[in-house]
Design an enzyme around this catalytic site. Structure first.
Site: not given
Length: 342
Positions: A51, A53, A78, A87, A157, A173, A187, A203, A284
């Site tokens: 982590h 820390e 934590c 931590c 789109a 497109w 992505r 598609d 998407e």
């Protein structure tokens, strides 16, 4: 900006280095300050690794000064054993004089316990320094912990006259090549990506990262009736793919079909993805799939490209029950950002 805010801003900037590498854990940064000078820095670099820390304290060349130092950390330390020791115990062990926390951890296994443990050990603790920015950078993690589901980003789109596809269902497109590069960047930043059966068939997308450097997301497909043909790219390239159905379940190579039965719904799918430690989802899909998430009000962001093209007729783009938070110009496209504040 006072000194605590100045050092916390540095910790927040460090935390951002973990973006895309630590999910489903949060991004965390830490800074060690001694006599108004930064003497150590660290951030959570990868899931399962040390982590922030731990990395920050390890970077201090003279451990003897830690008992007179202040540690700035973007998320409450934590207090439980996970993949690494607590931590909070590490800070107590080094007798840190003062700890400044940006935001409390929403994880029920922590949620104030780390701060209490530090205070019980006699350490001065200051909380909520740049709290809103701390929540902002870890908004995926906060949704995971508070809603027990992945963070959902809707993306599509549309033409300037508000269509997703032509009357024959074709859509390639709508957005510009430059916008498509940006989508590949997105992505690479999220854990998974989802489309519906119609998009998968029409598609035949790969749904991987090609125009950007980064890991491929886990692909998720809605296939309620187990009707997708086996020759789709999704099933041929060896990438991990999860297909959600009502009744059929099975495994073939890297593709898994998951039957949800009566639980088949966007909520049921999100619940299963969360159980698989998938912390974020980029949707998407086409109009039908996108509208399922909108109707059920299970989305957190939307990113919409509006091109200069017009179709005149076809499949209408979804409409969101909100106004755009901001708008950018991405080459020839307008890019609208929405947030679902709940």
């Amino acid at each position: 900006m006072n000194k605590d805010e100045l050092y916390m801003q540095r910790a927040i900037d460090l935390a951002k280095n973990g973006f895309g590498s630590v999910s489903p854990n949060p991004m965390v940064g830490a800074v060690v300050v001694y006599k108004d000078k930064i003497v150590g820095e660290g951030w959570h670099r990868e899931y399962g690794g040390p982590h922030a820390e731990v990395n920050a304290l390890a970077s201090v060349s003279n451990p003897e000064i830690l008992s007179e130092s202040t540690v700035y950390v973007t998320l409450e330390p934590c207090s439980h054993y996970g993949k690494t020791p607590p931590c909070a115990d590490l800070l107590i062990k080094h007798e840190i004089k003062r700890v400044v926390v940006c935001v409390e951890d929403p994880n029920p296994e922590v949620s104030g316990r780390g701060i209490k443990r530090l205070r019980d050990a006699g350490i001065e603790v200051v909380t909520n320094v740049l709290e809103e920015e701390g929540k902002r950078i870890n908004r995926r993690f906060f949704v995971n912990q508070l809603k027990s589901r992945p963070y959902v980003i809707l993306k599509w789109a549309e033409t300037s006259d508000g269509y997703l596809a032509r009357t024959d269902g074709s859509s390639k497109w709508i957005s510009s090549p430059e916008s498509r590069v940006l989508v590949h960047k997105w992505r690479a930043e999220e854990d998974s990506i989802l489309v519906g059966a119609n998009t998968a068939i029409t598609d035949d997308p790969s749904l991987n990262v090609r125009d950007w450097q980064g890991p491929d997301p886990v692909r998720v497909v809605l296939d309620p009736d187990h009707s997708l043909p086996g020759n789709l790219k999704l099933f041929q390239d060896g990438g991990p793919t999860l297909c959600y159905t009502r009744e059929f379940s099975g495994q073939k190579a890297s593709c898994e079909w998951i039957a949800l039965g009566n639980e088949y719904s966007v909520q049921g799918i999100l619940k299963d993805l969360f159980s698989r430690k998938i912390g974020s989802l980029l949707v998407e899909g086409g109009s039908k799939t996108l509208n399922q998430f909108i109707r059920k009000d299970v989305w957190d962001e939307a990113r919409i490209f509006v091109s200069r093209q017009t179709f005149g007729d076809g499949t209408k783009a979804p409409r969101l029950p909100a106004n755009a938070l901001k708008e950018e110009i991405n080459f020839t496209d307008r890019l609208l950002y929405y947030e679902n504040i709940q």
